[in-house]
Design an enzyme around this catalytic site. Structure first.
Site, PDB file in Angstrom:
ATOM      1  N   HIS A  86     -19.857 -31.509   0.418  1.00  0.00           N
ATOM      2  CA  HIS A  86     -20.706 -31.072   1.519  1.00  0.00           C
ATOM      3  C   HIS A  86     -22.160 -31.253   1.116  1.00  0.00           C
ATOM      4  CE1 HIS A  86     -17.973 -29.748   4.599  1.00  0.00           C
ATOM      5  NE2 HIS A  86     -17.256 -29.063   3.726  1.00  0.00           N
ATOM      6  N   ASP A 102     -27.304 -33.739   5.149  1.00  0.00           N
ATOM      7  CA  ASP A 102     -26.605 -34.246   6.330  1.00  0.00           C
ATOM      8  C   ASP A 102     -27.542 -34.961   7.298  1.00  0.00           C
ATOM      9  OD1 ASP A 102     -24.173 -33.327   5.479  1.00  0.00           O
ATOM     10  OD2 ASP A 102     -24.053 -31.634   6.858  1.00  0.00           O
TER      11      ASP A 102
END
Length: 390
Positions: free
Chosen positions: A138, A168
């Site tokens: 992540h 991200d």
């Protein structure tokens, strides 16, 4: 929308007429496709029946601006539908682990064979190759190994991470969009498409180019709160106000620092800007002064000046800030406060398009029909495609 028609070419931005097939994922892939849709592209979002974890529904702004189509990609016939969409598309975006798209029959080779001009955008954390390419991860994991996470935050004891904005969306979706747009320009010259391997680790490392330069020049310490832009300088930091709120201070240049200490009311007591051995004294003086007034009182003093001081607002407060309101940066549409498309264009203005789909597959019949797919009702009857109930 099951009984309605769906028209292409409704976008208003500079990408109007560009057709994008999105194989739905989570995080940076959808954000990239939101940017493309915001800028006018026709994006069709292909989702698994039942939707994605952490996504979906009428409040999911990362799916705004395009229809939701549900295909059972585990059925080989669904791969044929994707390839039919690709045949007339400019871009495909997918965010699966390396090799998954190939196993489903919609990998780069199959798609580029069907459409040699296609730009095939791949969004992953670790990239398409490397010893960790098949591992889960992540945002914070990706930015951790690039040397970026180490320096984040104003706490010497451990790094602080700003949700998933740096990896991200900063190193991930932003660089995917840059890559897709660059490849589209090149394809117009060469007539050939290509694969864009957008990895969060790559993009995040590239975001850190300035730090790499500072480190090479010997002007950067790899220690938090020790450098000019990480809170090490008292005049580039955050301070609490009397009401428990906070102000941001970025008075880097000498003329801005001079105005800052004047408006703060500490001109006669403040150390010189470059008296580094008095930084602790300067920080304590600034902090004590900010605690004497509320955030709103300080805003009234610094508003519109060159002191480079601004209030730290919650998102729910930001919508009412005069500058945000004047530029209509945040607006309410479809009952949701949300950001407008960015950047802005003088001739091909980008405007917010259709709201997020209320349910996965809400537009399956209408969107597939608009994209020229044959026998959509037959696909639905056989369970290859799924139309959500009205």
């Amino acid at each position: 929308m099951t009984g309605e028609s769906f028209e292409l070419g409704q976008g208003t931005g500079p990408l109007r007429g560009i057709k994008v097939v999105e194989i739905a994922g989570i995080g940076p892939g959808p954000h990239a496709c939101t940017i493309l849709a915001d800028l006018g592209a026709d994006v069709i979002r292909v989702e698994r029946p039942g939707g994605q974890m952490l996504s979906g529904g009428s409040h999911d702004l990362l799916t705004r601006g395009r229809p939701s189509v549900a295909l059972n990609l585990k059925d080989p016939a669904a791969a044929g539908v994707v390839l039919d969409l690709v045949a007339d598309a400019d871009v495909l975006v997918e965010g699966m682990r390396p090799g998954v798209a190939e196993r489903l029959g919609i990998g780069p080779d199959a798609c580029l064979e069907r459409n040699p001009r296609l730009v095939y955008g791949r969004m992953t954390g670790w990239g398409q190759h490397g010893p960790w390419s098949q591992a889960a991860g992540h945002d914070m994991n990706y930015i951790a190994i690039t040397g970026t996470l180490h320096g984040l935050g104003q706490v010497k004891e451990k790094p602080q991470f700003p949700a998933n904005l740096v990896g991200d969306f900063g190193g991930g979706s932003t660089y995917l969009v840059i890559g897709v747009l660059a490849a589209l320009l090149e394809a117009k010259v060469s007539g050939e498409g290509q694969v864009v391997d957008a990895a969060i680790v790559d993009g995040t490392a590239h975001l850190n180019t300035m730090l790499a330069a500072f480190l090479a020049a010997g002007t950067f310490k790899e220690e938090r709160v020790s450098n000019l832009l990480d809170g090490g300088a008292p005049y580039y930091s955050i301070y609490e106000t009397a009401d428990g709120e906070h102000m941001s201070v970025g008075s880097l240049e000498p003329q801005f620092y001079a105005l800052f200490v004047e408006l703060l009311g500490i001109k006669d007591q403040a150390p010189g800007q470059f008296e580094f051995d008095r930084f602790d004294e300067m920080r304590d003086l600034i902090a004590a002064r900010f605690k004497e007034k509320t955030r709103d009182e300080w805003c009234a003093i610094f508003d519109g000046t060159d002191a480079c001081v601004a209030p730290i607002l919650k998102f729910s407060e930001a919508v009412d800030h005069p500058h945000i309101k004047a530029r209509e940066i945040l607006v309410e549409k479809d009952g949701i406060v949300q950001p407008q498309p960015a950047p802005r264009f003088s001739r091909t203005e980008a405007k917010l398009g259709m709201p997020p789909a209320p349910r996965t597959g809400a537009h399956t019949r209408a969107a597939l029909t608009a994209w020229g797919i044959d026998d959509v009702d037959g696909l639905i009857d056989r369970g290859i495609a799924v139309q959500a109930d009205d």
